[in-house]
Structure formats: structure tokens, C-alpha cells
Design a protein around this motif. Sequence first.
Motif, PDB file in Angstrom:
ATOM      1  N   LEU A 125       0.832  -1.207   0.000  1.00  0.00           N
ATOM      2  CA  LEU A 125       0.000   0.000   0.000  1.00  0.00           C
ATOM      3  C   LEU A 125       0.861   1.249   0.000  1.00  0.00           C
ATOM      4  O   LEU A 125       0.656   2.166  -0.814  1.00  0.00           O
ATOM      5  N   GLU A 126       1.825   1.320   0.901  1.00  0.00           N
ATOM      6  CA  GLU A 126       2.612   2.534   1.050  1.00  0.00           C
ATOM      7  C   GLU A 126       3.447   2.822  -0.209  1.00  0.00           C
ATOM      8  O   GLU A 126       3.478   3.954  -0.705  1.00  0.00           O
ATOM      9  N   THR A 127       4.118   1.797  -0.733  1.00  0.00           N
ATOM     10  CA  THR A 127       4.949   2.004  -1.917  1.00  0.00           C
ATOM     11  C   THR A 127       4.096   2.370  -3.129  1.00  0.00           C
ATOM     12  O   THR A 127       4.429   3.298  -3.884  1.00  0.00           O
ATOM     13  N   SER A 128       2.993   1.656  -3.315  1.00  0.00           N
ATOM     14  CA  SER A 128       2.143   1.904  -4.481  1.00  0.00           C
ATOM     15  C   SER A 128       1.512   3.296  -4.422  1.00  0.00           C
ATOM     16  O   SER A 128       1.472   4.020  -5.426  1.00  0.00           O
ATOM     17  N   ALA A 129       1.000   3.667  -3.244  1.00  0.00           N
ATOM     18  CA  ALA A 129       0.342   4.970  -3.115  1.00  0.00           C
ATOM     19  C   ALA A 129       1.337   6.108  -3.271  1.00  0.00           C
ATOM     20  O   ALA A 129       1.056   7.111  -3.950  1.00  0.00           O
ATOM     21  N   ALA A 130       2.506   5.977  -2.649  1.00  0.00           N
ATOM     22  CA  ALA A 130       3.517   7.029  -2.763  1.00  0.00           C
ATOM     23  C   ALA A 130       3.982   7.181  -4.207  1.00  0.00           C
ATOM     24  O   ALA A 130       4.125   8.297  -4.721  1.00  0.00           O
ATOM     25  N   ALA A 131       4.216   6.050  -4.878  1.00  0.00           N
ATOM     26  CA  ALA A 131       4.649   6.112  -6.272  1.00  0.00           C
ATOM     27  C   ALA A 131       3.571   6.740  -7.153  1.00  0.00           C
ATOM     28  O   ALA A 131       3.870   7.516  -8.069  1.00  0.00           O
ATOM     29  N   ALA A 132       2.315   6.408  -6.881  1.00  0.00           N
ATOM     30  CA  ALA A 132       1.221   6.981  -7.669  1.00  0.00           C
ATOM     31  C   ALA A 132       1.139   8.490  -7.477  1.00  0.00           C
ATOM     32  O   ALA A 132       0.855   9.233  -8.424  1.00  0.00           O
ATOM     33  N   ALA A 133       1.379   8.961  -6.249  1.00  0.00           N
ATOM     34  CA  ALA A 133       1.357  10.395  -5.992  1.00  0.00           C
ATOM     35  C   ALA A 133       2.503  11.099  -6.706  1.00  0.00           C
ATOM     36  O   ALA A 133       2.326  12.196  -7.267  1.00  0.00           O
ATOM     37  N   VAL A 134       3.678  10.481  -6.695  1.00  0.00           N
ATOM     38  CA  VAL A 134       4.815  11.056  -7.426  1.00  0.00           C
ATOM     39  C   VAL A 134       4.498  11.130  -8.918  1.00  0.00           C
ATOM     40  O   VAL A 134       4.780  12.125  -9.592  1.00  0.00           O
ATOM     41  N   GLN A 135       3.891  10.070  -9.456  1.00  0.00           N
ATOM     42  CA  GLN A 135       3.549  10.049 -10.872  1.00  0.00           C
ATOM     43  C   GLN A 135       2.532  11.132 -11.223  1.00  0.00           C
ATOM     44  O   GLN A 135       2.643  11.790 -12.260  1.00  0.00           O
ATOM     45  N   ALA A 136       1.547  11.322 -10.343  1.00  0.00           N
ATOM     46  CA  ALA A 136       0.471  12.267 -10.640  1.00  0.00           C
ATOM     47  C   ALA A 136       0.880  13.721 -10.435  1.00  0.00           C
ATOM     48  O   ALA A 136       0.399  14.613 -11.154  1.00  0.00           O
ATOM     49  N   TYR A 137       1.783  13.978  -9.475  1.00  0.00           N
ATOM     50  CA  TYR A 137       2.051  15.363  -9.089  1.00  0.00           C
ATOM     51  C   TYR A 137       3.529  15.756  -9.127  1.00  0.00           C
ATOM     52  O   TYR A 137       3.841  16.940  -9.014  1.00  0.00           O
ATOM     53  N   GLY A 138       4.435  14.794  -9.238  1.00  0.00           N
ATOM     54  CA  GLY A 138       5.857  15.099  -9.149  1.00  0.00           C
ATOM     55  C   GLY A 138       6.448  15.651 -10.434  1.00  0.00           C
ATOM     56  O   GLY A 138       5.844  15.585 -11.507  1.00  0.00           O
ATOM     57  N   GLY A 139       7.656  16.174 -10.294  1.00  0.00           N
ATOM     58  CA  GLY A 139       8.380  16.683 -11.453  1.00  0.00           C
ATOM     59  C   GLY A 139       8.997  15.556 -12.257  1.00  0.00           C
ATOM     60  O   GLY A 139       9.147  14.425 -11.782  1.00  0.00           O
ATOM     61  N   GLU A 140       9.383  15.858 -13.490  1.00  0.00           N
ATOM     62  CA  GLU A 140       9.899  14.833 -14.394  1.00  0.00           C
ATOM     63  C   GLU A 140      11.180  14.200 -13.872  1.00  0.00           C
ATOM     64  O   GLU A 140      11.391  12.995 -14.000  1.00  0.00           O
ATOM     65  N   GLU A 141      12.052  15.006 -13.282  1.00  0.00           N
ATOM     66  CA  GLU A 141      13.319  14.459 -12.775  1.00  0.00           C
ATOM     67  C   GLU A 141      13.083  13.466 -11.655  1.00  0.00           C
ATOM     68  O   GLU A 141      13.686  12.384 -11.622  1.00  0.00           O
ATOM     69  N   LEU A 142      12.179  13.801 -10.729  1.00  0.00           N
ATOM     70  CA  LEU A 142      11.861  12.899  -9.626  1.00  0.00           C
ATOM     71  C   LEU A 142      11.202  11.628 -10.147  1.00  0.00           C
ATOM     72  O   LEU A 142      11.543  10.516  -9.713  1.00  0.00           O
ATOM     73  N   LYS A 143      10.273  11.769 -11.074  1.00  0.00           N
ATOM     74  CA  LYS A 143       9.574  10.596 -11.598  1.00  0.00           C
ATOM     75  C   LYS A 143      10.538   9.652 -12.304  1.00  0.00           C
ATOM     76  O   LYS A 143      10.493   8.427 -12.104  1.00  0.00           O
ATOM     77  N   SER A 144      11.416  10.191 -13.124  1.00  0.00           N
ATOM     78  CA  SER A 144      12.352   9.343 -13.864  1.00  0.00           C
ATOM     79  C   SER A 144      13.329   8.628 -12.948  1.00  0.00           C
ATOM     80  O   SER A 144      13.713   7.479 -13.199  1.00  0.00           O
ATOM     81  N   ALA A 145      13.726   9.302 -11.874  1.00  0.00           N
ATOM     82  CA  ALA A 145      14.703   8.711 -10.961  1.00  0.00           C
ATOM     83  C   ALA A 145      14.092   7.666 -10.041  1.00  0.00           C
ATOM     84  O   ALA A 145      14.758   6.691  -9.671  1.00  0.00           O
ATOM     85  N   LEU A 146      12.821   7.826  -9.692  1.00  0.00           N
ATOM     86  CA  LEU A 146      12.238   7.000  -8.628  1.00  0.00           C
ATOM     87  C   LEU A 146      11.279   5.924  -9.129  1.00  0.00           C
ATOM     88  O   LEU A 146      11.307   4.787  -8.641  1.00  0.00           O
ATOM     89  N   LEU A 147      10.412   6.254 -10.072  1.00  0.00           N
ATOM     90  CA  LEU A 147       9.304   5.366 -10.395  1.00  0.00           C
ATOM     91  C   LEU A 147       9.718   4.021 -11.003  1.00  0.00           C
ATOM     92  O   LEU A 147       9.181   2.976 -10.590  1.00  0.00           O
ATOM     93  N   PRO A 148      10.629   3.972 -11.975  1.00  0.00           N
ATOM     94  CA  PRO A 148      11.017   2.646 -12.490  1.00  0.00           C
ATOM     95  C   PRO A 148      11.587   1.744 -11.403  1.00  0.00           C
ATOM     96  O   PRO A 148      11.291   0.543 -11.372  1.00  0.00           O
ATOM     97  N   ARG A 149      12.364   2.310 -10.491  1.00  0.00           N
ATOM     98  CA  ARG A 149      12.941   1.511  -9.405  1.00  0.00           C
ATOM     99  C   ARG A 149      11.859   1.023  -8.453  1.00  0.00           C
ATOM    100  O   ARG A 149      11.898  -0.121  -7.982  1.00  0.00           O
ATOM    101  N   ALA A 150      10.873   1.879  -8.156  1.00  0.00           N
ATOM    102  CA  ALA A 150       9.788   1.470  -7.272  1.00  0.00           C
ATOM    103  C   ALA A 150       8.964   0.354  -7.902  1.00  0.00           C
ATOM    104  O   ALA A 150       8.571  -0.608  -7.232  1.00  0.00           O
ATOM    105  N   GLY A 151       8.705   0.451  -9.197  1.00  0.00           N
ATOM    106  CA  GLY A 151       7.923  -0.568  -9.873  1.00  0.00           C
ATOM    107  C   GLY A 151       8.611  -1.915  -9.907  1.00  0.00           C
ATOM    108  O   GLY A 151       7.949  -2.963  -9.915  1.00  0.00           O
ATOM    109  N   ARG A 152       9.942  -1.910  -9.920  1.00  0.00           N
ATOM    110  CA  ARG A 152      10.708  -3.164  -9.919  1.00  0.00           C
ATOM    111  C   ARG A 152      10.967  -3.682  -8.513  1.00  0.00           C
ATOM    112  O   ARG A 152      11.603  -4.720  -8.336  1.00  0.00           O
ATOM    113  N   GLY A 153      10.515  -2.944  -7.504  1.00  0.00           N
ATOM    114  CA  GLY A 153      10.738  -3.362  -6.122  1.00  0.00           C
ATOM    115  C   GLY A 153      12.107  -3.026  -5.595  1.00  0.00           C
ATOM    116  O   GLY A 153      12.469  -3.420  -4.490  1.00  0.00           O
TER     117      GLY A 153
END
Length: 377
Positions: A91-119
Motif C-alpha cells: 500500500l505505502e509504496t504503491s500509493a507514494a509512487a502513484a502520488a509522485v507520478q500524478a504530481y511530481g516533477g519529471e526528474e523525480l519521476k524518472s529517478a524513482l518510479l522505475p525503481r519502485a515498480g521493480r521493487g
Amino acid sequence: MDFTFTEEQQAAAEAARGVFAGVQPDAVPSPSLVPGAVAEDFDRALWTRLAEADLLSLLLGAEYGGAGLDAIALCLVLRESARVLARVPVLETSAAAAAVQAYGGEELKSALLPRAGRGEAVLTVAANGRTGHDPAELAVTAQQEGDQWLLDGVQTSVPWAHTADFVVVPAHTTADRTLLAVVPRSHQGVGLGEQVSTTGERLGELRLESARIPSRDVIDADGAWEWLRELLTTGTCALALGLGERVLAMTSEYTGKREQFGHPVATFQAVAVQAADRYIDLRAMEATLWQAAWRIASGAPGVLPASGDVAVAKIWASEGVRRVVQTAQHLHGGFGADVEYPLHRYHAWAKHLELQLGPPAAHEEALGDLLAAHPLG
């Protein structure tokens, strides 16, 4: 009202059932038998299997390696996880990642989201404030200094804080705005105190003392924290539903075998009526959960904002899951308190979920404020 799930949502639930099929709820020591935490870390082996099944990237877009699904799909997965008390921060990882995707900047999304999705990057959220009863966004102050934000304050009962890589922290500014800071667990000015939940899992008291966070790791968008909080709360309702359904099934199985006066106790009217009442609780929890998840997923307008549906779902989830586990303990008799039998673990988790992100009274107050501000007549 149509609660039919899409093929993609059903596929996510089926995949989750497969991954969680072999999980044992008593794989760690009973919280009744250890003075501290039942384990130092979450279930890393299970986390790896979830990542391999693409269940950690459900809400992420294809550009980040995700399936592009919605809050309903996430809640279906969480429902399955709670049936076996899965010790993973889905829950925590998925919700936080979704918030970053919806509201975060491109640099943050590119650095964090692929890694979060892979665990590879584990995220959590500091959502309980300083005491667990005050607004989380008021527990930490944020002051901008050049291209950095300076954070000070305390957040209590942060789940998985000692093992997550990043903590998403709501904070308020001098301009009375709420932002979200993605704070590394190991960072100058960041400290963690030891806390333990009723479940026996480790929680963290997050202490921020002049912690400097680069602006690229801060989300300063209107509505970001409110959206994240609503998703977390709805996910907590899904966990309560899955847990309650498993507990009622355990109770049905036990009372169907336990005999008194030559008959299974399930055939006694007093037992059947109590079980039926709890079944009604679960169906109400389910209906209000899917209503809230649908409002978040679709963005559909309503008489009240989506937060109203979320509040109703959390009221039912908290009160309903409490009644379910209490009735289960009663109908199991002394056997329900046996530490060799998993029911007492479900009771401990239910108490945590009941209070997580606010007890029923807090959501009743929030719902009352919404009704006052949006007259239904």
C-alpha cells in the motif's frame, strides 16, 4: 450500481491470489510472545515475488514499466494480501509512487518510479502526524532556502520506516501550503525512533532536524497530499475488508466443526445470528470501499467530494472489522486466544487498521464538516 471489475482488474486480483497462496500468517513470532518487534524487516522474499508478478507497478504508466491500472486494482491486491497478513509495504509504496507520478516533477519521476515498480526502491508515507490524532501536514514545517527545502518536525508511527528507502513526508510552509517531500531514510538531519504496532511490526518515529531536501525531490502541487491521503485511507479499507473476510471464514469453519450437545455450534440460532450480522458488516464495508475507490480512480463528480466517500468507507471499515474480530473471538471461545492459532494475530492487525489514518470518530467529524459545507438539499 455496477461493481463489475474489468478484465485487467480481475487479472491483477488473480495474480495476487497466486503470489499470496503460499504465505503463512504465522511465519513470524506471535506479537503476544515477544516484547519488541516480531521481525527486523518485512518479507523480502515475498516482495521479490510481487515485483516479478508486476504487482508493484500496477498504478504506474507504461513509460515507467507499469500496467497503468487504478485504485480499484490496487485495492483488489490489498484485499488478497490482508487475508494472509502479508508483511509487505504494498500500500505505502504503491500509493507514494502513484502520488509522485500524478504530481511530481519529471526528474523525480524518472529517478524513482522505475525503481519502485521493480521493487528496488521501497517507499512509505508519514501520514499519522505528531500524535496520531493531529493532521499529518501540520507536524512538519518546510522553509525554502534557495533550491532546497528545510524540514523540521516529528511524525509518529511511520510504517516500515526502518526498512524503506524513502519516506514521503507532508509538511506545511509559512504560506500555509502543504507540500510532499521525498526524504531518504539515511540522510543528514533525519532520525528514527523505535516504535512497535499492535501487530508486532516495527514502526518509526521520524524526527527531522533541519533536514535539507532538494527542490527536485519536493512536490509542491495543489491537492497532492489530499489525494495521497485518500488513496492510503481507501487502501486501508481494502486491507480491513480482506482481513475481515478471512476471519469470518475461519469462524464459519470452526463453528461448523465444534460440537455442543451433539450438534455443531453453527446450527445454534444465537451463533448464526451473530455470524449473519458480521456478514452484513462485511458487505457494507465492501460497498463503501468500491464506491470510494471508484471515485478516486475515475475522478467522477458527486454531491460530496471524493473525501466524503472515503470517510464513509473508513468509518465502516474501522467499526466493521472491529466487530468481526470481536465476534470471532467470542464464537471461538478460549481457542481464539491460543497463540498457536492465528486468530489472535488477525485481531491485532484489525486493531491497527481500525486506528490507522484516523479512528471512526475522526472521519465522522470530517464527514460532518463536508455535509455542512455541501448541503444535500
